[in-house]
Design an enzyme around this catalytic site. Structure first.
Site, PDB file in Angstrom:
ATOM      1  N   GLU A  32       0.842  -1.208   0.000  1.00  0.00           N
ATOM      2  CA  GLU A  32       0.000   0.000   0.000  1.00  0.00           C
ATOM      3  C   GLU A  32       0.872   1.252   0.000  1.00  0.00           C
ATOM      4  O   GLU A  32       1.837   1.348   0.752  1.00  0.00           O
ATOM      5  CB  GLU A  32      -0.909  -0.020   1.225  1.00  0.00           C
ATOM      6  N   HIS A  33       0.510   2.169  -0.888  1.00  0.00           N
ATOM      7  CA  HIS A  33       1.270   3.411  -1.074  1.00  0.00           C
ATOM      8  C   HIS A  33       2.696   3.138  -1.539  1.00  0.00           C
ATOM      9  O   HIS A  33       3.619   3.897  -1.239  1.00  0.00           O
ATOM     10  CB  HIS A  33       1.240   4.272   0.196  1.00  0.00           C
ATOM     11  N   THR A  34       2.843   2.026  -2.217  1.00  0.00           N
ATOM     12  CA  THR A  34       4.147   1.701  -2.806  1.00  0.00           C
ATOM     13  C   THR A  34       4.162   2.014  -4.303  1.00  0.00           C
ATOM     14  O   THR A  34       5.230   2.247  -4.857  1.00  0.00           O
ATOM     15  CB  THR A  34       4.474   0.212  -2.616  1.00  0.00           C
ATOM     16  N   ALA A 123     -15.383   3.701  -1.702  1.00  0.00           N
ATOM     17  CA  ALA A 123     -15.129   2.605  -0.770  1.00  0.00           C
ATOM     18  C   ALA A 123     -13.695   2.106  -0.880  1.00  0.00           C
ATOM     19  O   ALA A 123     -13.334   1.089  -0.296  1.00  0.00           O
ATOM     20  CB  ALA A 123     -16.115   1.464  -1.029  1.00  0.00           C
ATOM     21  N   SER A 126     -11.587   1.476  -6.089  1.00  0.00           N
ATOM     22  CA  SER A 126     -11.137   2.002  -7.358  1.00  0.00           C
ATOM     23  C   SER A 126     -12.217   2.058  -8.437  1.00  0.00           C
ATOM     24  O   SER A 126     -12.027   1.602  -9.559  1.00  0.00           O
ATOM     25  CB  SER A 126      -9.953   1.178  -7.844  1.00  0.00           C
ATOM     26  N   SER A 127     -13.336   2.658  -8.074  1.00  0.00           N
ATOM     27  CA  SER A 127     -14.397   2.855  -9.062  1.00  0.00           C
ATOM     28  C   SER A 127     -13.897   3.750 -10.198  1.00  0.00           C
ATOM     29  O   SER A 127     -14.321   3.599 -11.346  1.00  0.00           O
ATOM     30  CB  SER A 127     -15.625   3.475  -8.399  1.00  0.00           C
ATOM     31  N   GLU A 160      -6.491   9.943 -15.566  1.00  0.00           N
ATOM     32  CA  GLU A 160      -6.739  10.254 -14.154  1.00  0.00           C
ATOM     33  C   GLU A 160      -5.665  11.155 -13.579  1.00  0.00           C
ATOM     34  O   GLU A 160      -5.936  12.110 -12.858  1.00  0.00           O
ATOM     35  CB  GLU A 160      -6.772   8.967 -13.325  1.00  0.00           C
ATOM     36  N   ASP A 172      -4.133   0.800  -9.938  1.00  0.00           N
ATOM     37  CA  ASP A 172      -5.567   0.578 -10.150  1.00  0.00           C
ATOM     38  C   ASP A 172      -5.903   0.322 -11.619  1.00  0.00           C
ATOM     39  O   ASP A 172      -6.641  -0.602 -11.961  1.00  0.00           O
ATOM     40  CB  ASP A 172      -6.369   1.779  -9.634  1.00  0.00           C
TER      41      ASP A 172
HETATM   42  C1  GLA Z   1      -5.034   4.833  -4.284  1.00  0.00           C
HETATM   43  C2  GLA Z   1      -4.293   5.103  -5.584  1.00  0.00           C
HETATM   44  C3  GLA Z   1      -3.385   3.921  -5.913  1.00  0.00           C
HETATM   45  C4  GLA Z   1      -2.480   3.597  -4.727  1.00  0.00           C
HETATM   46  C5  GLA Z   1      -3.314   3.418  -3.466  1.00  0.00           C
HETATM   47  C6  GLA Z   1      -2.476   3.219  -2.231  1.00  0.00           C
HETATM   48  O1  GLA Z   1      -5.921   3.778  -4.440  1.00  0.00           O
HETATM   49  O2  GLA Z   1      -5.215   5.267  -6.623  1.00  0.00           O
HETATM   50  O3  GLA Z   1      -2.626   4.208  -7.060  1.00  0.00           O
HETATM   51  O4  GLA Z   1      -1.529   4.605  -4.578  1.00  0.00           O
HETATM   52  O5  GLA Z   1      -4.123   4.556  -3.237  1.00  0.00           O
HETATM   53  O6  GLA Z   1      -1.742   2.033  -2.310  1.00  0.00           O
END
Ligand code: GLA
Length: 386
Positions: A32-34, A123, A126-127, A160, A172
């Site tokens: 996450e956040h990588t 939520a 990733s809609s 995006e 995403d």
């Molecule tokens: C959001 C961003 C993703 C990712 C996540 C965290 O969903 O759209 O690209 O950075 O946060 O992992």
């Protein structure tokens, strides 16, 4: 699958659409956040999808986009090259601009699009990527542009990132394009090297109902912090480009070089990178117990170091742990949204018992219940019948 979008198109525009495509939402298992730090992610595509159907726009209004969705009934009408509309049609306009840059569509092309979706909004599933990937595929199909799934993901990402201005990473859009049923995708975000790993474990999705709007700023703020980290670490390692490529063995050196909160953000990214790669190995070796432990660790790191959790998410993870689940963590950006819970086949730690425990803990803390459902890994983008 494409019926609601087709019906909407016909009702709104009085003609029939010429192409259709759908793309899924996603949950991220770990990493996450990588992605925007050049590290690994391990997402799966989920069963909920967004469908886009497309047809030619009004002949007397070149350069016009008309867009309608089952969620917001009014038709948005914009000159897509000149203005970015507010709300969801901005993603469609972004896709059009990118396809135009690639010379896949004519400069003054007009287009109509109708969209239907069962991916929940806000939520953390990733809609927005489901929308931009489905849109890119439907439009590419309509104009006869042969784009690979990776190119579709690239168009959607730039729509995006560059046009709508959400500073997301590539995860995403890539999973929405490359997802494969029964698999998780290990994606190295610096090289875009991708590997499908069989994934058949029992997973629950717990939607806390706490909405988080990405463009609201928290993600952009974290990205700015990570950029600041890289700038400072360049004094230590002049060639450093991606924060995730800082060696995990050098954490002490990194800690010495950075003040808070940059130190905590950086420690999260570097250790999460190592964790996600190790987790992918464990998953490939079907070592679910150890894999689950890393999910808990990842959540703790998100909560304490990256500070992207929310009390509701922490309640879910703690209750899952007490009830014997193999692992649990927030998924997606955080600050609300959903958590995933890896459960056992039966007995203590099974789906039924863990779900009951989460409901009880949530009721106790917030006087309401979260939505809980099983998740299965599903397929990425595909064309649909019109
Ligand atoms: C959001 C961003 C993703 C990712 C996540 C965290 O969903 O759209 O690209 O950075 O946060 O992992």
């Amino acid at each position: 699958m494409s019926r609601p979008a087709i019906d909407l198109f016909q009702n709104a525009f009085g003609t029939i659409p010429r192409s259709a495509a759908s793309a899924p939402g996603r949950v991220n298992l770990i990493g996450e956040h990588t992605d925007y730090n050049g590290g690994p992610v391990l997402p799966i595509a989920i069963a909920e999808r967004t469908t886009a159907v497309v047809g030619p726009g009004p002949a007397d209004a070149p350069g016009t986009l008309e867009a309608v969705s089952t969620r917001y009934n009014a038709v948005a009408r914009v000159r897509w090259q000149e203005e970015l509309p507010p709300g969801w049609p901005a993603y469609v306009a972004g896709v059009l601009r990118e396809l135009w840059t690639l010379e896949a569509i004519p400069p003054r092309g007009s287009l109509r699009i109708a969209v239907a979706s069962d991916v929940p909004i806000g939520a953390g599933l990733s809609s927005s990527a489901a929308l931009s990937v489905a849109t890119a595929k439907a439009i590419a199909t309509f104009v006869g542009a042969k784009l690979t799934p990776r190119q579709i993901a690239g168009v959607a990402f730039r729509a995006e990132h560059d046009h709508v201005g959400v500073r997301c990473g590539v995860m995403d859009q890539t999973i929405a394009s490359l997802g494969k049923s029964g698999h998780a995708l290990l994606l190295e975000c610096a090289s875009l090297e991708a590997r499908q790993i069989p994934f058949a474990a029992r997973l629950l999705l717990v939607d806390t109902g706490v909405k988080h709007d990405l463009s609201a700023g928290s993600l952009n703020e974290r990205r700015a912090e990570c950029e600041e980290v890289v700038k400072r670490l360049k004094l230590e390692l002049p060639d450093l480009v991606w924060l995730a490529s800082w060696p995990v063995e050098w954490l002490p050196r990194l800690k010495r070089a950075l003040p808070e909160p940059l130190r905590s953000r950086a420690v999260h990214v570097v250790s999460e990178t190592a964790r996600a790669r190790f987790a992918a190995q464990l998953l490939a070796g079907k070592k679910l117990t150890q894999f689950g432990r890393l999910l808990y660790e990842s959540h703790e790191s998100c909560r304490r170091l990256y500070e992207c959790s929310a009390p509701e998410l922490d309640t879910v993870v703690a209750a899952a742990k007490r009830a014997g689940a193999l692992g649990a963590r927030l998924t997606g950006a955080g600050w609300g949204g959903a958590a995933i819970v890896l459960v056992k086949e039966r007995g203590a730690g099974s789906a039924e018992r863990v779900a009951e425990a989460i409901r009880a803990a949530f009721r106790e803390a917030y006087g309401r219940e979260p939505e809980i459902r099983p998740v299965k890994s599903s397929a990425g983008v595909r064309t649909e019948r019109v």
